[in-house]
Design an enzyme around this catalytic site. Structure first.
Site, PDB file in Angstrom:
ATOM      1  N   LYS A   1      14.100  -3.408 -19.775  1.00 41.82           N
ATOM      2  CA  LYS A   1      13.291  -2.276 -19.326  1.00 41.82           C
ATOM      3  C   LYS A   1      12.371  -2.803 -18.244  1.00 41.82           C
ATOM      4  CE  LYS A   1      12.749   0.924 -23.222  1.00 41.82           C
ATOM      5  NZ  LYS A   1      14.048   1.028 -23.660  1.00 41.82           N
ATOM      6  N   GLY A   2      12.218  -2.059 -17.186  1.00 41.22           N
ATOM      7  CA  GLY A   2      11.348  -2.525 -16.107  1.00 41.22           C
ATOM      8  C   GLY A   2      10.448  -1.406 -15.630  1.00 41.22           C
TER       9      GLY A   2
ATOM     10  N   GLY B   1      12.775   2.194 -15.157  1.00 42.79           N
ATOM     11  CA  GLY B   1      13.654   2.782 -16.157  1.00 42.79           C
ATOM     12  C   GLY B   1      14.351   1.684 -16.905  1.00 42.79           C
TER      13      GLY B   1
ATOM     14  N   VAL C   1      17.693  -0.971 -17.835  1.00 41.65           N
ATOM     15  CA  VAL C   1      18.841  -1.715 -17.320  1.00 41.65           C
ATOM     16  C   VAL C   1      19.855  -1.778 -18.467  1.00 41.65           C
ATOM     17  CG1 VAL C   1      19.661  -3.876 -16.310  1.00 41.65           C
ATOM     18  CG2 VAL C   1      17.351  -3.064 -15.786  1.00 41.65           C
TER      19      VAL C   1
ATOM     20  N   LYS D   1      21.217  -0.724 -13.359  1.00 41.29           N
ATOM     21  CA  LYS D   1      19.783  -0.401 -13.377  1.00 41.29           C
ATOM     22  C   LYS D   1      19.679   1.083 -13.066  1.00 41.29           C
ATOM     23  CE  LYS D   1      15.671  -2.115 -10.943  1.00 41.29           C
ATOM     24  NZ  LYS D   1      15.178  -3.321 -10.256  1.00 41.29           N
TER      25      LYS D   1
ATOM     26  N   ASP E   1       7.786 -10.108  -5.230  1.00 39.54           N
ATOM     27  CA  ASP E   1       7.548  -9.888  -6.664  1.00 39.54           C
ATOM     28  C   ASP E   1       8.261 -10.972  -7.475  1.00 39.54           C
ATOM     29  OD1 ASP E   1       6.477  -8.730  -8.900  1.00 39.54           O
ATOM     30  OD2 ASP E   1       7.930  -7.090  -9.021  1.00 39.54           O
TER      31      ASP E   1
END
Ligand code: ADP
Ligand code: MG
Length: 512
Positions: A221-222, A225, A227, A240, A341
């Site tokens: 989860k990111g 939403g 994966v 994803k 990131d």
């Protein structure tokens, strides 16, 4: 059932419109059956300079059939127009180039087809004798007229058709040229890498692949939403899924992954992007290679690593980042890209225990010709815990692309610290810990981080005992040189890669 007089009136109106159309028809025009709302209410045909299309699919409970005109301009790409392709098990589509050729009923991919007559004028075989008589008597005169016009047009149309066939060989069966029925993902991507385009599968292949994936389970989860692990032709893929609100993020990440020459063994392999509209909402998919070990964060939480394992992880991550950062000149060149990131949750561990850099949604590309960045850098510049001091105190020079690369290097140093703590040297290793875990709360604010990193100038602790292990000593030195407050003083990814390559030769590390 429709009232007979109503039916007759409707048929007459259609016939008049048809006669008008015959008279005013342009030489290049093609007539097709039409079921879309775009067609006039009173007729069931349309005129085009392109192709007639018929498509059949199942919306879960019902068969749906669409017949339409496709304009010549929309027949892209040539030879395999997007609109003329079906997706295996999802929709069945056919394009053709003679008048009303799209009246055929294709088989529904998942639902058994019921016989349904398409096209024509009337509501099919449900009419009674009276209505039929009315319908036949009314248009009989018009039919004679049409026949004579039709004979005249036939010869002309044959010529137009033949020349079109020469121009565009758009038989949907040509898909095999791109995608053999039994080709695996690796075959497809290999063909791609040897074809020299270097930027990804053609869009229609991406769509076909994405629509034939069977989702299995949530694996992550990111921000945007979930994966999922999915299956495609006997192999695993990662999917994803972005919500419709995140369309821009989906588009941006797909765009970055399709940068020419980006493909690299230490960057997550992109497979496909697809936007599926189910009528109520749009689901946005990004399909990539699947890595069963998951993220480096998951891996380090679960396992400690040997010295060799540490070098492999660190060297491969530097290798991926060096490729991302590097500008390759030439027509098939690649722009420099900064990740923005980097963190252990955005790096995946491959089966051979090397890294693949993932989650490129925030990346920026450098246009060296104009010395500009391809998007206005947005506010959300990464994960607070991994933000470089100049990002935290907003002194970063956003007009200078190198600044973003230097911020990536700071984050890479933190990732190296996470790996090195898990290195088992002489039977000693530490528990997994997030960087600054002992100094800031679990979900730190920018202010929490700025106080520690910029004001107190603290960095993760490098234990003294690392000095007694040659590999850990070098790792510690690299980290310090990644963490300088002055971004320009930090090591480059290429420099780190060289240092670690030498170390791997000394330690005889086999990078399989
Ligand atoms: P987000 O942009 O939402 O942060 P990520 O791309 O970082 O999404 O993925 C979130 C998590 O899903 C990762 O930390 C990882 O655990 C898992 N994941 C993502 N892609 C893959 C993949 N290709 N194979 C295995 N796990 C993955
Ligand atoms: Mg992520």
């Amino acid at each position: 059932m429709a009232h007979p007089r109503m039916s007759l009136a409707a048929v007459l109106v259609q016939a008049v419109v048809l006669v008008q159309a015959v008279l005013y028809r342009s030489c290049e025009a093609l007539w097709c059956n039409c079921t879309t709302p775009r067609c006039q209410k009173t007729v069931s045909w349309c005129e085009t300079d392109g192709a007639c299309m018929t498509s059949t699919f199942s919306d879960g409970s019902h068969e749906q059939r669409i017949r339409a005109c496709i304009a010549r301009d929309s027949l892209e790409p040539p030879g395999q127009p997007f609109y003329c392709l079906g997706a295996e098990g999802f929709l069945n589509t056919h394009c053709c180039y003679t008048d009303y050729c799209n009246s055929i009923d294709l088989k529904t991919p998942s639902v058994t087809s019921t016989s349904e007559r398409g096209g024509g004028y009337g509501p099919g075989g449900s009419w009674g004798l009276v209505e039929l008589a009315a319908v036949i008597a009314g248009p009989l005169l018009l039919l004679c007229l049409l026949l004579s016009v039709g004979v005249f047009l036939y010869h002309h149309q044959q010529r137009v058709y033949n020349s079109r066939q020469r121009l565009q060989a758009e038989d949907p069966s040509c898909e095999h040229l791109y995608m053999a029925k039994d080709s695996s993902l690796q075959d497809l991507l290999y063909d791609l890498s040897t074809s020299g385009s270097g930027s990804g599968l053609p869009l229609f292949v991406q769509r076909t692949v994405a629509r034939t994936i069977v989702l299995q389970e949530v694996i992550g989860k990111g921000r945007y939403g979930e994966v999922w692990r999915g299956r495609w032709r006997g192999g695993d893929v990662a999917v994803k899924i972005f919500s419709s609100r995140e369309e821009r993020s989906w588009f941006r990440e797909a765009e970055i992954y399709q940068t020419v020459m980006l493909r690299h063994e230490n960057i997550l392999g992109f497979v496909a992007a697809d936007n599926k509209d189910n009528g109520t909402w749009t689901q946005l998919w990004l399909v990539s290679d699947y890595h069963e070990y998951g993220s480096l964060f998951d891996y380090l939480n679960r396992y400690s690593v040997t010295t060799e394992g540490m070098i492999k992880l660190a060297l491969s991550a530097a290798n991926g980042l060096a490729h991302l950062h590097m500008e390759i000149l030439g027509t098939q060149g690649k722009p420099g890209i900064a990740h923005r990131d980097l963190k252990s949750k955005n790096i995946l561990v491959r089966k051979n225990c090397t890294c693949a850099i993932a989650d490129l949604g925030l990346a920026v590309r450098h246009d060296s010709a104009t010395d500009t960045i391809d998007i206005a850098p947005n506010q959300r510049a990464g994960t607070k815990r991994y933000m470089a001091p100049e990002v935290l105190d907003e002194t970063i020079n956003m007009r200078h692309f190198e600044s973003f690369k230097c911020a990536d290097i700071y984050a890479l140093g933190l990732i190296y610290w996470e790996i090195a703590r898990r290195c088992n040297s002489g039977g000693i290793h530490e528990e997994y810990q997030l960087p600054y875990d002992d100094l800031v709360p679990s979900d730190p604010t920018i202010d929490d981080m700025r106080r520690v990193v910029c004001e107190q100038k603290l960095r993760p602790n490098i234990p003294n005992w690392w000095q007694s292990d040659e590999t850990l000593r070098v790792m510690g030195k690299i980290m310090r040189e990644c963490w300088y407050a002055n971004g320009a003083a930090r090591l480059t990814a290429l420099r780190i890669k060289k240092t670690l390559s030498q170390l791997s030769i000394q330690e005889d590390v086999k990078v399989c």
